[in-house]
Design an enzyme around this catalytic site. Structure first.
Site, PDB file in Angstrom:
ATOM      1  N   GLY A  16     -23.262   0.082   2.964  1.00  0.00           N
ATOM      2  CA  GLY A  16     -22.855  -1.179   2.336  1.00  0.00           C
ATOM      3  C   GLY A  16     -21.389  -1.323   2.074  1.00  0.00           C
ATOM      4  O   GLY A  16     -20.986  -1.849   1.028  1.00  0.00           O
ATOM      5  N   HIS A  42     -12.897   3.482  -7.748  1.00  0.00           N
ATOM      6  CA  HIS A  42     -12.229   2.250  -8.192  1.00  0.00           C
ATOM      7  C   HIS A  42     -12.512   1.897  -9.644  1.00  0.00           C
ATOM      8  O   HIS A  42     -12.334   0.751 -10.040  1.00  0.00           O
ATOM      9  CB  HIS A  42     -12.649   1.084  -7.276  1.00  0.00           C
ATOM     10  N   ASN A  99     -17.796   1.040  -5.905  1.00  0.00           N
ATOM     11  CA  ASN A  99     -18.282  -0.025  -6.774  1.00  0.00           C
ATOM     12  C   ASN A  99     -17.843   0.206  -8.224  1.00  0.00           C
ATOM     13  O   ASN A  99     -17.595   1.339  -8.632  1.00  0.00           O
ATOM     14  CB  ASN A  99     -19.805  -0.134  -6.694  1.00  0.00           C
TER      15      ASN A  99
HETATM   16  C1  BV8 Z   1      -3.447   1.907  -2.977  1.00  0.00           C
HETATM   17  C2  BV8 Z   1     -11.794  -2.683  -8.087  1.00  0.00           C
HETATM   18  C3  BV8 Z   1      -1.460   3.141  -3.092  1.00  0.00           C
HETATM   19  C4  BV8 Z   1     -11.356  -4.029  -8.573  1.00  0.00           C
HETATM   20  C5  BV8 Z   1     -11.175  -2.606  -5.712  1.00  0.00           C
HETATM   21  C6  BV8 Z   1      -3.049  -0.305   4.628  1.00  0.00           C
HETATM   22  C7  BV8 Z   1      -3.324   1.047   4.465  1.00  0.00           C
HETATM   23  C8  BV8 Z   1      -3.535   1.588   3.191  1.00  0.00           C
HETATM   24  C9  BV8 Z   1      -3.527   0.764   2.058  1.00  0.00           C
HETATM   25  C10 BV8 Z   1      -3.263  -0.573   2.246  1.00  0.00           C
HETATM   26  C11 BV8 Z   1      -3.014  -1.111   3.497  1.00  0.00           C
HETATM   27  N1  BV8 Z   1      -2.772  -2.438   3.327  1.00  0.00           N
HETATM   28  C12 BV8 Z   1      -2.883  -2.751   2.016  1.00  0.00           C
HETATM   29  C13 BV8 Z   1      -3.174  -1.633   1.356  1.00  0.00           C
HETATM   30  C14 BV8 Z   1      -3.389  -1.513  -0.043  1.00  0.00           C
HETATM   31  C15 BV8 Z   1      -4.809  -1.866  -0.463  1.00  0.00           C
HETATM   32  C16 BV8 Z   1      -5.786  -2.143   0.652  1.00  0.00           C
HETATM   33  O1  BV8 Z   1      -6.474  -1.252   1.127  1.00  0.00           O
HETATM   34  N2  BV8 Z   1      -5.911  -3.414   1.046  1.00  0.00           N
HETATM   35  C17 BV8 Z   1      -6.858  -3.759   2.065  1.00  0.00           C
HETATM   36  C18 BV8 Z   1      -7.462  -5.114   1.766  1.00  0.00           C
HETATM   37  C19 BV8 Z   1      -6.173  -3.692   3.421  1.00  0.00           C
HETATM   38  N3  BV8 Z   1      -5.290  -0.737  -1.190  1.00  0.00           N
HETATM   39  C20 BV8 Z   1      -4.904  -0.585  -2.459  1.00  0.00           C
HETATM   40  O2  BV8 Z   1      -4.148  -1.349  -3.033  1.00  0.00           O
HETATM   41  C21 BV8 Z   1      -5.467   0.637  -3.157  1.00  0.00           C
HETATM   42  N4  BV8 Z   1      -4.390   1.351  -3.747  1.00  0.00           N
HETATM   43  O3  BV8 Z   1      -3.382   1.772  -1.789  1.00  0.00           O
HETATM   44  O4  BV8 Z   1      -2.589   2.645  -3.748  1.00  0.00           O
HETATM   45  C22 BV8 Z   1      -0.369   2.290  -3.626  1.00  0.00           C
HETATM   46  C23 BV8 Z   1       0.085   2.563  -4.901  1.00  0.00           C
HETATM   47  C24 BV8 Z   1       1.122   1.789  -5.390  1.00  0.00           C
HETATM   48  C25 BV8 Z   1       1.679   0.748  -4.633  1.00  0.00           C
HETATM   49  C26 BV8 Z   1       1.158   0.466  -3.359  1.00  0.00           C
HETATM   50  C27 BV8 Z   1       0.109   1.236  -2.851  1.00  0.00           C
HETATM   51  C28 BV8 Z   1      -6.412   0.215  -4.278  1.00  0.00           C
HETATM   52  C29 BV8 Z   1      -7.630  -0.433  -3.692  1.00  0.00           C
HETATM   53  C30 BV8 Z   1      -8.672  -0.639  -4.810  1.00  0.00           C
HETATM   54  C31 BV8 Z   1      -8.859  -2.122  -5.055  1.00  0.00           C
HETATM   55  N5  BV8 Z   1      -9.939  -2.319  -6.026  1.00  0.00           N
HETATM   56  N6  BV8 Z   1     -12.118  -2.757  -6.658  1.00  0.00           N
HETATM   57  C32 BV8 Z   1     -12.506  -5.015  -8.607  1.00  0.00           C
HETATM   58  O5  BV8 Z   1     -13.650  -4.678  -8.227  1.00  0.00           O
HETATM   59  O6  BV8 Z   1     -12.239  -6.151  -9.055  1.00  0.00           O
HETATM   60  S1  BV8 Z   1     -11.620  -2.724  -4.097  1.00  0.00           S
HETATM   61  C33 BV8 Z   1     -12.890  -3.835  -3.882  1.00  0.00           C
HETATM   62  O7  BV8 Z   1     -13.075  -3.982  -2.467  1.00  0.00           O
HETATM   63  C34 BV8 Z   1     -14.243  -3.356  -4.359  1.00  0.00           C
HETATM   64  O8  BV8 Z   1     -14.228  -2.400  -5.363  1.00  0.00           O
HETATM   65  C35 BV8 Z   1     -14.823  -2.695  -3.150  1.00  0.00           C
HETATM   66  O9  BV8 Z   1     -14.876  -1.341  -3.328  1.00  0.00           O
HETATM   67  C36 BV8 Z   1     -13.785  -2.853  -2.118  1.00  0.00           C
HETATM   68  C37 BV8 Z   1     -14.295  -2.827  -0.721  1.00  0.00           C
HETATM   69  O10 BV8 Z   1     -15.289  -3.724  -0.589  1.00  0.00           O
HETATM   70  P1  BV8 Z   1     -16.741  -3.217  -0.136  1.00  0.00           P
HETATM   71  O11 BV8 Z   1     -17.304  -2.339  -1.181  1.00  0.00           O
HETATM   72  O12 BV8 Z   1     -16.682  -2.670   1.241  1.00  0.00           O
HETATM   73  O13 BV8 Z   1     -17.476  -4.588  -0.189  1.00  0.00           O
HETATM   74  P2  BV8 Z   1     -17.279  -5.786   0.809  1.00  0.00           P
HETATM   75  O14 BV8 Z   1     -17.662  -7.029   0.076  1.00  0.00           O
HETATM   76  O15 BV8 Z   1     -15.941  -5.703   1.472  1.00  0.00           O
HETATM   77  O16 BV8 Z   1     -18.341  -5.485   1.944  1.00  0.00           O
HETATM   78  C38 BV8 Z   1     -19.713  -5.435   1.606  1.00  0.00           C
HETATM   79  C39 BV8 Z   1     -20.413  -4.792   2.777  1.00  0.00           C
HETATM   80  O17 BV8 Z   1     -21.781  -4.703   2.447  1.00  0.00           O
HETATM   81  C40 BV8 Z   1     -20.312  -5.577   4.053  1.00  0.00           C
HETATM   82  O18 BV8 Z   1     -20.041  -4.696   5.134  1.00  0.00           O
HETATM   83  C41 BV8 Z   1     -21.712  -6.182   4.226  1.00  0.00           C
HETATM   84  O19 BV8 Z   1     -22.076  -6.277   5.596  1.00  0.00           O
HETATM   85  C42 BV8 Z   1     -22.565  -5.138   3.557  1.00  0.00           C
HETATM   86  N7  BV8 Z   1     -23.829  -5.607   2.997  1.00  0.00           N
HETATM   87  C43 BV8 Z   1     -24.156  -6.837   2.554  1.00  0.00           C
HETATM   88  N8  BV8 Z   1     -25.440  -6.824   2.104  1.00  0.00           N
HETATM   89  C44 BV8 Z   1     -25.904  -5.565   2.272  1.00  0.00           C
HETATM   90  C45 BV8 Z   1     -24.888  -4.778   2.837  1.00  0.00           C
HETATM   91  N9  BV8 Z   1     -25.051  -3.482   3.125  1.00  0.00           N
HETATM   92  C46 BV8 Z   1     -26.249  -2.933   2.854  1.00  0.00           C
HETATM   93  N10 BV8 Z   1     -27.271  -3.610   2.316  1.00  0.00           N
HETATM   94  C47 BV8 Z   1     -27.139  -4.920   2.013  1.00  0.00           C
HETATM   95  N11 BV8 Z   1     -28.183  -5.592   1.490  1.00  0.00           N
END
Ligand code: BV8
Ligand code: ZN
Length: 260
Positions: free
Chosen positions: A197, A121, A104
């Site tokens: 979460g 992040h 987060n």
């Molecule tokens: C990188 C900051 C190397 C910005 C964020 C395949 C393998 C490896 C990497 C990749 C790949 N394909 C693509 C990639 C690259 C990419 C990636 O992973 N993409 C994904 C979509 C596939 N990764 C990157 O780019 C990372 N860097 O790989 O570097 C590199 C270097 C150079 C060139 C190329 C590569 C960087 C990733 C960081 C991105 N920045 N945040 C901002 O916030 O604006 S990530 C962003 O999504 C958030 O910060 C958050 O951390 C993240 C994940 O989301 P979650 O926290 O899980 O939240 P989400 O909404 O998804 O889910 C919420 C959950 O809560 C749900 O499960 C829900 O059920 C639950 N929930 C709901 N209510 C409750 C609850 N749980 C409990 N209680 C409740 N009440």
């Protein structure tokens, strides 16, 4: 969630010597902070957060992207840590070697009292200059206007007049090496990982629970819904963090009155 599952998870928590709590946006949901995959509202509803959270988007439309982060910072500034954040801080109080690894970018863990925090992040509260990387100060957050904020030109760096950017890790950017190394070290040496979460789809952060499991640590998941970690988790506690975590802490340390 059955009482037996909670009792089993509570025993693991009480007996753990080194706990890692891995959190995602879901732990802040009950504070009113939309999770990353919640539909955006107002000006932002037509955008996919994954498209906005990139250096390319900031370069192409700095006012749009900076305005989005300022709107989110205003929302977080008006939010309060919820019982889930306080329960995580209570775990650290009961088990001092606990390390919290968060994806987060809000400041709710710190405001709930968590001290050993690894930030994978970045933060909404740590903007920096694109050119010289000097930290930039932030004006008071704009009002989180109901229509969802607006375009705001990013400030210029007081040191070199370069453009200031949000202090978060964008898609396509590397995570801070020291933070990722600290998270991997903690996950490799813990004897319990609690994942709370997170949809566990963003890498390399999503590797952290898998690192713990590979090193033989049990994994307990807290999430109201299924995630890709369900198969990996030894125990899945289905429910919102703000309810599940305080109950888990109270069951683990009954005589201490649970979450402090
Ligand atoms: C990188 C900051 C190397 C910005 C964020 C395949 C393998 C490896 C990497 C990749 C790949 N394909 C693509 C990639 C690259 C990419 C990636 O992973 N993409 C994904 C979509 C596939 N990764 C990157 O780019 C990372 N860097 O790989 O570097 C590199 C270097 C150079 C060139 C190329 C590569 C960087 C990733 C960081 C991105 N920045 N945040 C901002 O916030 O604006 S990530 C962003 O999504 C958030 O910060 C958050 O951390 C993240 C994940 O989301 P979650 O926290 O899980 O939240 P989400 O909404 O998804 O889910 C919420 C959950 O809560 C749900 O499960 C829900 O059920 C639950 N929930 C709901 N209510 C409750 C609850 N749980 C409990 N209680 C409740 N009440
Ligand atoms: Zn500068």
């Amino acid at each position: 969630m059955t009482d037996q599952l909670r009792a089993d998870a509570a025993r693991l928590l009480r007996e753990a010597r080194a706990v890692v709590v891995f959190t995602g946006a879901g732990i802040s949901a009950e504070s009113g902070v939309a999770t990353f995959r919640d539909a955006l509202t107002g000006l932002w509803e037509r955008y996919d957060p994954q498209q906005l959270a990139t250096a390319e988007a900031f370069h192409a439309a700095p006012d749009l992207v900076w305005g989005w982060y300022e709107w989110r910072r205003a929302l977080v500034s008006r939010a309060r840590p919820n019982a889930g954040h306080h329960a995580v801080a209570a775990i650290e109080a009961h088990a001092p070697s606990t390390v919290v690894v968060t994806q987060n970018v809000d400041d709710l863990h710190e405001r709930a009292g968590t001290r050993a925090l690894v930030r994978l992040h970045g933060s909404l509260f740590a903007p920096r200059c694109v050119r010289c990387a000097a930290p930039a100060s932030l004006p008071p957050p704009p009002g989180d206007t109901p229509e969802g904020g607006g375009r705001i030109p990013p400030p210029s760096c007081v040191e070199c007049d370069g453009p200031v950017r949000p202090g978060v890790v964008w898609f396509g950017e590397s995570l801070p090496e020291d933070q990722l190394a600290a998270a991997v070290r903690a996950a490799s040496t813990c004897d319990l990982l609690l994942t709370v979460g997170t949809s566990a789809v963003v890498y390399p952060a999503a590797e952290i629970p898998r690192v713990a499991a590979r090193h033989g640590a049990p994994v307990v998941q807290v999430n109201p819904y299924e995630t890709p970690l369900d198969a990996l988790a030894d125990i899945n506690l289905r429910g919102p963090a703000g309810q599940v975590l305080p109950a888990l802490v109270a069951a683990a340390w009954p005589d201490a009155g649970g979450a402090r």
